[in-house]
Design an enzyme around this catalytic site. Structure first.
Site, PDB file in Angstrom:
ATOM      1  N   LEU A 161     -24.035  14.701  -3.222  1.00 14.62           N
ATOM      2  CA  LEU A 161     -25.189  15.001  -2.371  1.00 14.62           C
ATOM      3  C   LEU A 161     -24.866  14.798  -0.892  1.00 14.62           C
ATOM      4  CD1 LEU A 161     -28.045  13.511  -4.575  1.00 14.62           C
ATOM      5  CD2 LEU A 161     -27.258  15.881  -4.423  1.00 14.62           C
TER       6      LEU A 161
ATOM      7  N   HIS B  56     -42.429  -3.986  16.859  1.00 15.38           N
ATOM      8  CA  HIS B  56     -43.185  -2.736  16.852  1.00 15.38           C
ATOM      9  C   HIS B  56     -42.773  -1.888  18.051  1.00 15.38           C
ATOM     10  CE1 HIS B  56     -46.508   0.017  16.340  1.00 15.38           C
ATOM     11  NE2 HIS B  56     -46.775  -0.114  17.632  1.00 15.38           N
TER      12      HIS B  56
ATOM     13  N   TYR C  57     -24.143  10.338  -5.535  1.00 15.25           N
ATOM     14  CA  TYR C  57     -24.305  10.245  -4.092  1.00 15.25           C
ATOM     15  C   TYR C  57     -23.198  10.965  -3.322  1.00 15.25           C
ATOM     16  CZ  TYR C  57     -20.772   6.587  -3.486  1.00 15.25           C
ATOM     17  OH  TYR C  57     -19.597   5.901  -3.428  1.00 15.25           O
TER      18      TYR C  57
ATOM     19  N   GLU D  32       0.862  -1.200   0.000  1.00 20.25           N
ATOM     20  CA  GLU D  32       0.000   0.000   0.000  1.00 20.25           C
ATOM     21  C   GLU D  32       0.887   1.234   0.000  1.00 20.25           C
ATOM     22  OE1 GLU D  32      -3.458   1.074  -0.111  1.00 20.25           O
ATOM     23  OE2 GLU D  32      -2.272   2.919  -0.163  1.00 20.25           O
TER      24      GLU D  32
ATOM     25  N   GLY E 119      -7.915   0.248  -6.813  1.00 20.29           N
ATOM     26  CA  GLY E 119      -9.039   1.147  -6.544  1.00 20.29           C
ATOM     27  C   GLY E 119      -9.267   2.210  -7.596  1.00 20.29           C
TER      28      GLY E 119
ATOM     29  N   LYS F 280     -19.075   9.738   6.575  1.00 16.59           N
ATOM     30  CA  LYS F 280     -20.135   9.386   7.525  1.00 16.59           C
ATOM     31  C   LYS F 280     -19.913  10.063   8.878  1.00 16.59           C
ATOM     32  CE  LYS F 280     -21.282   8.016   4.381  1.00 16.59           C
ATOM     33  NZ  LYS F 280     -20.785   7.726   3.034  1.00 16.59           N
TER      34      LYS F 280
END
Ligand code: FAD
Length: 470
Positions: A190, A449, A187, A36, A148, A54
């Site tokens: 937004l 519920h 996405y 990497e 990627g 997030k």
């Protein structure tokens, strides 16, 4: 490995595709090395994608709720303010904790981690320019390309990560822009638009296509766009950016209708370019060893993730298919299962997609447009969040659930949910699709519920029969 010994599996790239493949390979008893270049594991997703976005979506949502909703719930206070450096620090802490977690998993599973830029020099050798200087050759019986993707640039729009930013820059702004223009209504645009909109930016989204998020079910998309407009997003659809001027203090964007016509100039403090992502496959030695790619630079693989060169595999954003972290992970696991002589399986038709706005929009399977085009006779069941008791109880009742099933068999073909927590609820539908369930199967499954998940159950009742609560 770096020591000169040959590995069974060498993975180039430590993103969700690569690091998961490496851990799984080691768990299957294969001697594994992962290369990497970024100096941290987790790839785009963990460092500059899913996770930091997030984190900021959650922090900005808390601020926005406090500002606009707490009072309705009888929670009052004064002096609400945004501490942007603290918000960024919490995001950075989440990222660094998780990248260290993957390093720990590498140690635990005995995956050798080589920090550097890898380039294929033969079907079994990767030369690595090490992050700490110098270079080495890593040898492997099998090599997995998991390099990627990268931000797609727009002609004539130079990203400086200050005034003109990619998603990476938009995750690290040091000031809240007064005016943010987002180019591209996918996405990522937004979600990042939502973050800054909640923190006080005026957000305008410029999109070439006639619709936002083109992959979305049309009916859900319409509601979604209305909901974003209610949150004060401005949309300029069927519009293209033809010029950018950064000479002043802000940015002046010249735009014109996609079909051509009169130009207008819009001003912004910051412009986010989110017009898609491109596979990161150039300059890594693929040509040198004859690995085939398509026109867009994606590596072509067979149904066992092998390229046309024996022993060289590719997964994740670097190959065709949905450019999503969970799809990359599934690819990674299946690919090494094949290498280990087992069976692997990924079904791209049941990969869920989630837009983490508020409410979230999640979907799996086909849109109504796709089902219609396929010519299959179908039935649709819908249920509005307004009729869901939990959503009403918490005063967060914007959205709907839509279920599409085959008319003859009632087998579910697609599920589309716009609701708080849709990204969690969708997995019930993913499982249903995976196992070929009918809408009646879900409708006859007991749901707790009061939960928002009951809206899915009732949408299913409405698909093959009638819902109770509408
Ligand atoms: P990557 O994550 O891109 O990892 C590839 C890694 O390989 C990189 O770390 C790179 O440094 C390394 N590399 C490349 N070339 C070399 C080389 N030659 N040598 C050594 N290393 C190399 N997806 C979701 O599913 N959910 C989300 O919520 C979501 N949010 C996103 C938000 C943003 C802002 C962005 C940009 C993306 C988001 N994505 C999301 C998409 C997701 O990040 C990608 O689909 C996912 O990271 C792909 O995984 P990958 O392993 O194929 O590639």
């Amino acid at each position: 490995a770096a020591s000169g010994e040959e590995s069974d599996v060498v993975v180039i790239g430590g993103g969700p595709g690569g690091y998961v493949a490496a851990i799984k390979a080691a768990q299957l008893g294969l001697k594994t090395t992962c290369i990497e270049k970024r100096g941290a594991l987790g790839g785009t997703c963990l460092n500059v994608g899913c996770i930091p976005s997030k984190a900021l979506l959650h922090s900005s949502h808390m601020y926005h709720e406090a500002k606009s909703s707490f009072a309705h719930h009888g929670v009052k206070f004064s002096n609400l303010e945004v501490d942007l450096p603290a918000m960024m620090a919490q995001k950075d802490k989440a990222v660094s904790g998780l990248t260290k977690g993957i390093e720990g998993l590498f140690k635990k599973n005995k995956v050798e981690y080589v920090k550097g830029f890898g380039k294929l020099v033969s079907p079994s050798e990767v030369s690595v320019d090490l992050v700490d200087g110098g270079s080495t050759i890593v040898k492997g019986k099998n090599i997995i390309v998991a390099t990627g993707s990268d931000v797609k640039s727009l002609p004539g729009v130079t990203i400086d990560e200050k005034k003109i930013v990619s998603s990476t820059g938009a995750l690290a702004l040091t000031e809240i822009p007064k005016k943010l223009v987002v180019i591209g209504a996918g996405y990522i645009g937004l979600e990042m638009g939502s973050v800054w909109n909640r923190l006080g930016s005026e957000v305008t989204v410029v999109e070439f296509a006639p619709d936002i998020v083109p992959s979305m079910d049309g009916e859900i998309r319409k509601q979604f766009q209305r909901m974003l407009e209610k949150q004060k997003f401005k949309f300029m659809l069927k519009t293209k950016v033809v010029g950018v001027d950064t000479s002043g203090s802000g940015v002046k964007l010249t735009v014109e209708p996609a079909a051509g016509g009169e130009q207008t100039v819009i001003e912004a403090d910051v412009v986010l370019v989110s017009a898609g992502r491109v596979p990161y496959t150039a300059g890594i030695g693929l040509d040198a060893i004859g690995v085939e790619t398509d026109k867009g630079g994606r590596v072509l693989v067979d149904n066992r993730f092998m390229t046309n060169v024996k022993g060289v595999y590719a997964i994740g954003d670097a190959i065709p298919g949905p450019m999503l972290a969970h799809k990359a992970e599934e690819d990674g696991v299946a690919c090494v299962e094949f290498i280990a002589g087992k069976e692997g399986h990924v079904d791209y038709d049941t990969v869920p997609g989630v837009v983490y706005t508020h409410p979230e929009v999640a979907s799996v399977g086909k849109t109504e447009e796709q089902v219609k085009a396929s010519g299959v006779a179908y039935q649709v069941g819908k249920f509005p969040l307004l009729a869901n008791s939990r959503a009403k109880a918490i005063d967060d009742a914007e959205g709907m659930v839509k279920v599409i099933s085959e008319k003859e068999t009632d087998r579910i073909l697609g599920v589309h949910i716009m609701s708080p927590g849709a990204g969690e609820i969708i997995h019930e539908a993913v499982l249903a699709l995976q196992y070929g369930a009918s809408s009646e199967d879900i409708a006859r499954t007991c749901h707790a519920h009061p939960t928002v998940s009951e809206a899915l159950k009732e949408a299913c009742m409405n698909t093959y029969d009638k819902a109770i609560h509408m």
